[in-house]
Design a protein around this motif. Structure first.
Motif, PDB file in Angstrom:
ATOM      1  N   PHE A 190       0.406  32.207  -9.430  1.00 17.31           N
ATOM      2  CA  PHE A 190       1.208  32.678  -8.304  1.00 17.31           C
ATOM      3  C   PHE A 190       1.808  34.031  -8.645  1.00 17.31           C
ATOM      4  CE2 PHE A 190       1.684  27.980  -7.889  1.00 17.31           C
ATOM      5  CZ  PHE A 190       1.096  27.844  -6.651  1.00 17.31           C
ATOM      6  N   LYS A 191       1.701  34.970  -7.715  1.00 23.46           N
ATOM      7  CA  LYS A 191       2.272  36.298  -7.986  1.00 23.46           C
ATOM      8  C   LYS A 191       3.532  36.526  -7.162  1.00 23.46           C
ATOM      9  CE  LYS A 191      -0.939  38.335 -10.640  1.00 23.46           C
ATOM     10  NZ  LYS A 191      -1.978  39.110  -9.951  1.00 23.46           N
ATOM     11  N   ALA A 192       3.468  36.200  -5.891  1.00 22.87           N
ATOM     12  CA  ALA A 192       4.620  36.530  -5.047  1.00 22.87           C
ATOM     13  C   ALA A 192       4.603  35.760  -3.736  1.00 22.87           C
ATOM     14  CB  ALA A 192       4.638  38.026  -4.750  1.00 22.87           C
ATOM     15  N   ILE A 193       5.758  35.795  -3.093  1.00 23.71           N
ATOM     16  CA  ILE A 193       5.942  35.129  -1.803  1.00 23.71           C
ATOM     17  C   ILE A 193       6.533  36.156  -0.838  1.00 23.71           C
ATOM     18  CG2 ILE A 193       7.152  33.251  -0.619  1.00 23.71           C
ATOM     19  CD1 ILE A 193       7.678  32.094  -3.475  1.00 23.71           C
ATOM     20  N   ALA A 194       6.001  36.181   0.377  1.00 25.28           N
ATOM     21  CA  ALA A 194       6.609  37.058   1.386  1.00 25.28           C
ATOM     22  C   ALA A 194       6.793  36.246   2.664  1.00 25.28           C
ATOM     23  CB  ALA A 194       5.713  38.262   1.655  1.00 25.28           C
ATOM     24  N   ALA A 195       7.699  36.688   3.495  1.00 21.57           N
ATOM     25  CA  ALA A 195       7.936  35.961   4.744  1.00 21.57           C
ATOM     26  C   ALA A 195       7.959  36.926   5.905  1.00 21.57           C
ATOM     27  CB  ALA A 195       9.257  35.219   4.667  1.00 21.57           C
ATOM     28  N   LYS A 196       7.358  36.501   6.989  1.00 14.88           N
ATOM     29  CA  LYS A 196       7.313  37.350   8.179  1.00 14.88           C
ATOM     30  C   LYS A 196       7.925  36.600   9.360  1.00 14.88           C
ATOM     31  CE  LYS A 196       3.903  39.942  10.832  1.00 14.88           C
ATOM     32  NZ  LYS A 196       2.498  40.321  10.898  1.00 14.88           N
ATOM     33  N   ASP A 197       8.982  37.196   9.909  1.00 14.58           N
ATOM     34  CA  ASP A 197       9.680  36.558  11.034  1.00 14.58           C
ATOM     35  C   ASP A 197       9.097  37.004  12.358  1.00 14.58           C
ATOM     36  OD1 ASP A 197      11.439  35.420   9.226  1.00 14.58           O
ATOM     37  OD2 ASP A 197      12.843  37.109   9.355  1.00 14.58           O
ATOM     38  N   GLY A 198       9.697  36.481  13.417  1.00 11.29           N
ATOM     39  CA  GLY A 198       9.297  36.917  14.760  1.00 11.29           C
ATOM     40  C   GLY A 198       7.923  36.409  15.152  1.00 11.29           C
ATOM     41  N   ILE A 199       7.574  35.253  14.624  1.00 10.21           N
ATOM     42  CA  ILE A 199       6.250  34.695  14.902  1.00 10.21           C
ATOM     43  C   ILE A 199       6.348  33.676  16.044  1.00 10.21           C
ATOM     44  CG2 ILE A 199       4.338  33.350  13.922  1.00 10.21           C
ATOM     45  CD1 ILE A 199       4.673  36.075  12.564  1.00 10.21           C
ATOM     46  N   THR A 200       5.364  33.708  16.918  1.00  2.87           N
ATOM     47  CA  THR A 200       5.275  32.722  17.993  1.00  2.87           C
ATOM     48  C   THR A 200       4.073  31.828  17.727  1.00  2.87           C
ATOM     49  OG1 THR A 200       6.227  34.290  19.541  1.00  2.87           O
ATOM     50  CG2 THR A 200       4.996  32.456  20.492  1.00  2.87           C
ATOM     51  N   ALA A 201       4.313  30.527  17.792  1.00  2.00           N
ATOM     52  CA  ALA A 201       3.208  29.582  17.613  1.00  2.00           C
ATOM     53  C   ALA A 201       2.781  29.063  18.979  1.00  2.00           C
ATOM     54  CB  ALA A 201       3.659  28.426  16.731  1.00  2.00           C
ATOM     55  N   ILE A 202       1.491  29.008  19.175  1.00  2.00           N
ATOM     56  CA  ILE A 202       0.955  28.519  20.452  1.00  2.00           C
ATOM     57  C   ILE A 202       0.002  27.367  20.160  1.00  2.00           C
ATOM     58  CG2 ILE A 202      -0.360  29.138  22.527  1.00  2.00           C
ATOM     59  CD1 ILE A 202       0.354  32.108  21.810  1.00  2.00           C
ATOM     60  N   LYS A 203       0.251  26.248  20.803  1.00  2.00           N
ATOM     61  CA  LYS A 203      -0.668  25.113  20.634  1.00  2.00           C
ATOM     62  C   LYS A 203      -1.409  24.874  21.942  1.00  2.00           C
ATOM     63  CE  LYS A 203       0.583  21.331  18.346  1.00  2.00           C
ATOM     64  NZ  LYS A 203       1.446  20.134  18.236  1.00  2.00           N
ATOM     65  N   VAL A 255       4.568  26.416  23.412  1.00  2.00           N
ATOM     66  CA  VAL A 255       4.904  27.677  22.746  1.00  2.00           C
ATOM     67  C   VAL A 255       6.219  27.521  21.994  1.00  2.00           C
ATOM     68  CG1 VAL A 255       5.522  30.107  23.132  1.00  2.00           C
ATOM     69  CG2 VAL A 255       3.710  29.055  24.489  1.00  2.00           C
ATOM     70  N   ASP A 256       6.238  27.905  20.716  1.00  2.00           N
ATOM     71  CA  ASP A 256       7.476  27.884  19.929  1.00  2.00           C
ATOM     72  C   ASP A 256       7.767  29.280  19.409  1.00  2.00           C
ATOM     73  OD1 ASP A 256       8.310  25.155  19.896  1.00  2.00           O
ATOM     74  OD2 ASP A 256       6.491  24.732  18.746  1.00  2.00           O
ATOM     75  N   ASN A 257       8.944  29.777  19.772  1.00  2.00           N
ATOM     76  CA  ASN A 257       9.348  31.102  19.273  1.00  2.00           C
ATOM     77  C   ASN A 257      10.114  30.962  17.970  1.00  2.00           C
ATOM     78  OD1 ASN A 257       8.336  32.658  21.467  1.00  2.00           O
ATOM     79  ND2 ASN A 257       9.945  31.703  22.706  1.00  2.00           N
ATOM     80  N   ASP A 258      10.471  32.109  17.409  1.00  2.00           N
ATOM     81  CA  ASP A 258      11.325  32.131  16.205  1.00  2.00           C
ATOM     82  C   ASP A 258      10.766  31.359  15.035  1.00  2.00           C
ATOM     83  OD1 ASP A 258      13.314  33.880  16.831  1.00  2.00           O
ATOM     84  OD2 ASP A 258      14.430  32.388  17.990  1.00  2.00           O
ATOM     85  N   GLN A 259       9.496  31.520  14.810  1.00  2.00           N
ATOM     86  CA  GLN A 259       8.864  30.893  13.656  1.00  2.00           C
ATOM     87  C   GLN A 259       8.714  31.942  12.543  1.00  2.00           C
ATOM     88  OE1 GLN A 259       7.647  27.374  13.969  1.00  2.00           O
ATOM     89  NE2 GLN A 259       9.164  27.669  15.575  1.00  2.00           N
ATOM     90  N   THR A 260       8.481  31.457  11.354  1.00  2.00           N
ATOM     91  CA  THR A 260       8.307  32.354  10.202  1.00  2.00           C
ATOM     92  C   THR A 260       7.059  31.951   9.428  1.00  2.00           C
ATOM     93  OG1 THR A 260      10.676  32.779   9.989  1.00  2.00           O
ATOM     94  CG2 THR A 260       9.369  33.048   7.994  1.00  2.00           C
TER      95      THR A 260
END
Ligand code: ASP
Ligand code: MG
Length: 440
Positions: free
Chosen positions: A296-309, A371-376
């Motif tokens: 494992f080298k690193a972890i990053a997180a990206k906000d503002g993701i929308t999930a669509i099922k 649809v779910d907003n505010d996912q990471t």
């Protein structure tokens, strides 16, 4: 030849700009220096542009006056002699006359982009004149002479390389060549830009175009860290990364690099080094094609993701379903980051909501949509980690307290991506920091 890029905070104060000059001077060999606008300037230009688009001229003028004052104070400290004070004054007033000229005219998208370009144009001139005052031989090479994007806003690397060749050979006897990050011309030959944070991208494009020995990105942090230092207490700098690892990290939220930066460098195998202007001796991070595999080298997180099922009975044993789903996103110029499928449903994520309403309308033809907003998205990176035994166990053991909405593993061998609700982000990053790196 090497390319050195300095970000806004590295040139944001007169004493910092002077330090950059020392640093450039102490770097042996020929170099191209790519500069961002002074920190805060592009934000301020965006604010001015927004006021003008909204027809609020008084507000725009207020912000212009504030910015002008900032530059007046800046040159007072940057230049020592009277004659360079005068040159600085002249330079600043010339820029602000032009900015007011733009503001007074018919203000459209084209003028907006021209306005945004002023930040890099002024920072490079200020720096060039500072070198002049110190009698350091250097030349300013306007990025607008060689940087260009095509009709899809994609940089034209081969054309950039062709244009740079004669320009650089005419500057054969100059060791320090200064140019603007971020700005370019578009396919209508208008002034445009490589999007916010794009100076890194400029440096990489130039480095790739000239097949530089190295591209150095100087910021105010000592390289890429194993986790987000703003959220996790204890993080460690990573000394080596592969292009693939760095690309994933930059794309999935590591703020230190513009997400596209690695692409041109990787294409021509030009190493990218991340360095800290606040601590020149710190080793930083070197990004190359080779690296240690399997950890494992690193972890990053990206906000503002929308999930669509998309749940559809039509998907059951049908072919061509995914293509039709993807086509909808393609038609709306919206790219998909993560995807998981089951026999009756497909879940995917996007980071750009602008077309969401009409995407939803079209998707509804297939079945029910959630649809779910505010996912990471949490992205865990390490060359060939997915080929190791027990990797997912280690990840999920670390996250045993956190609901995971989607998992993507195996798309490439160097990352595992997880989708969680943003409200669990801090806890998740800390848990992974402890579980994967033993840091707490
Ligand atoms: N000045 C531009 C911005 O603030 C480009 C850059 O700094 O990379 O986005
Ligand atoms: Mg930046």
């Amino acid at each position: 030849m090497i390319v050195l890029k300095f970000g806004g905070t590295s040139v944001g104060k007169p004493e910092r700009m002077k330090k950059i000059a020392d640093l450039v001077l102490n770097t042996p060999g020929k170099k191209i220096v790519v500069l961002s606008a002074l920190s805060g300037t592009t934000n301020s230009l965006v604010a001015i542009g927004d006021h003008l688009i909204a027809g609020q001229h008084a507000k725009a003028e207020e912000e212009i006056a504030r910015l002008e004052k900032h530059y007046q104070a800046f040159i007072k400290e940057l230049y020592t002699g009277d004659s360079f004070q005068a040159i600085g004054q002249e330079l600043v007033s010339r820029f602000f006359i032009f900015i007011r000229l733009l503001a007074a005219g018919q203000f459209d998208g084209k003028s907006y982009r021209e306005l945004l370009a002023q930040g890099e144009l002024i920072s490079t001139e200020l720096f060039y004149q500072h070198l002049q005052e110190r009698k350091i031989s250097a030349r300013l090479l306007p990025a607008l002479y060689f940087m260009s994007i095509d009709e899809n806003d994609e940089p034209e690397l081969e054309k950039i390389a062709e244009r740079l060749k004669p320009l650089l050979s005419s500057l054969n006897n100059i060791d320090i060549i200064i140019t603007q990050g971020y700005i370019c011309r578009n396919n209508r030959n208008e002034i445009d830009n490589l999007k916010r944070g794009g100076s890194d991208y400029t440096a990489s494009l130039v480095g790739a175009a000239i097949r530089a020995e190295e591209i150095q990105i100087w910021t105010d942090i000592d390289g890429m860290h194993n986790n987000d230092p703003r959220i996790v207490k204890k993080t460690i700098p990573i000394s080596e990364l592969t292009f693939d690892e760095a690309s994933e990290l930059a794309y999935f939220g590591a703020k230190i690099l513009h997400p596209s930066t690695i692409v041109p460098a990787q294409k021509y195998n030009v190493p990218v080094r991340l360095k800290n202007t606040m601590d020149e001796k710190a080793p930083g991070t070197i990004i190359t094609s080779k690296g240690k595999e399997g950890s494992f080298k690193a972890i990053a997180a990206k906000d503002g993701i929308t999930a669509i099922k998309i749940r559809s009975s039509r998907m059951l044993m049908a072919y061509g379903f995914l293509r039709r789903v993807f086509e909808i996103f393609e038609n709306h110029k919206t790219s998909i980051d993560m995807i998981t499928t089951s026999e009756v449903a497909v879940s995917l994520t996007i980071d750009n909501n602008t077309q969401l309403a009409s995407i939803e309308t079209e998707l509804k033809k297939f079945g029910t949509i959630e649809v779910d907003n505010d996912q990471t998205i949490i992205c865990i990176v390490g060359q060939k980690i997915t080929e190791q035994k027990g990797v997912l166990k280690q990840v999920f053991d670390s996250l045993s307290e956190i609901p995971v909405r989607m998992v993507s593993c195996g798309g490439s061998t160097n990352n595992v991506s997880l989708l969680i609700d943003k409200k669990h982000k801090e806890k998740a990053l800390n848990a992974l920091n402890e579980g994967l790196f033993g840091l707490r």
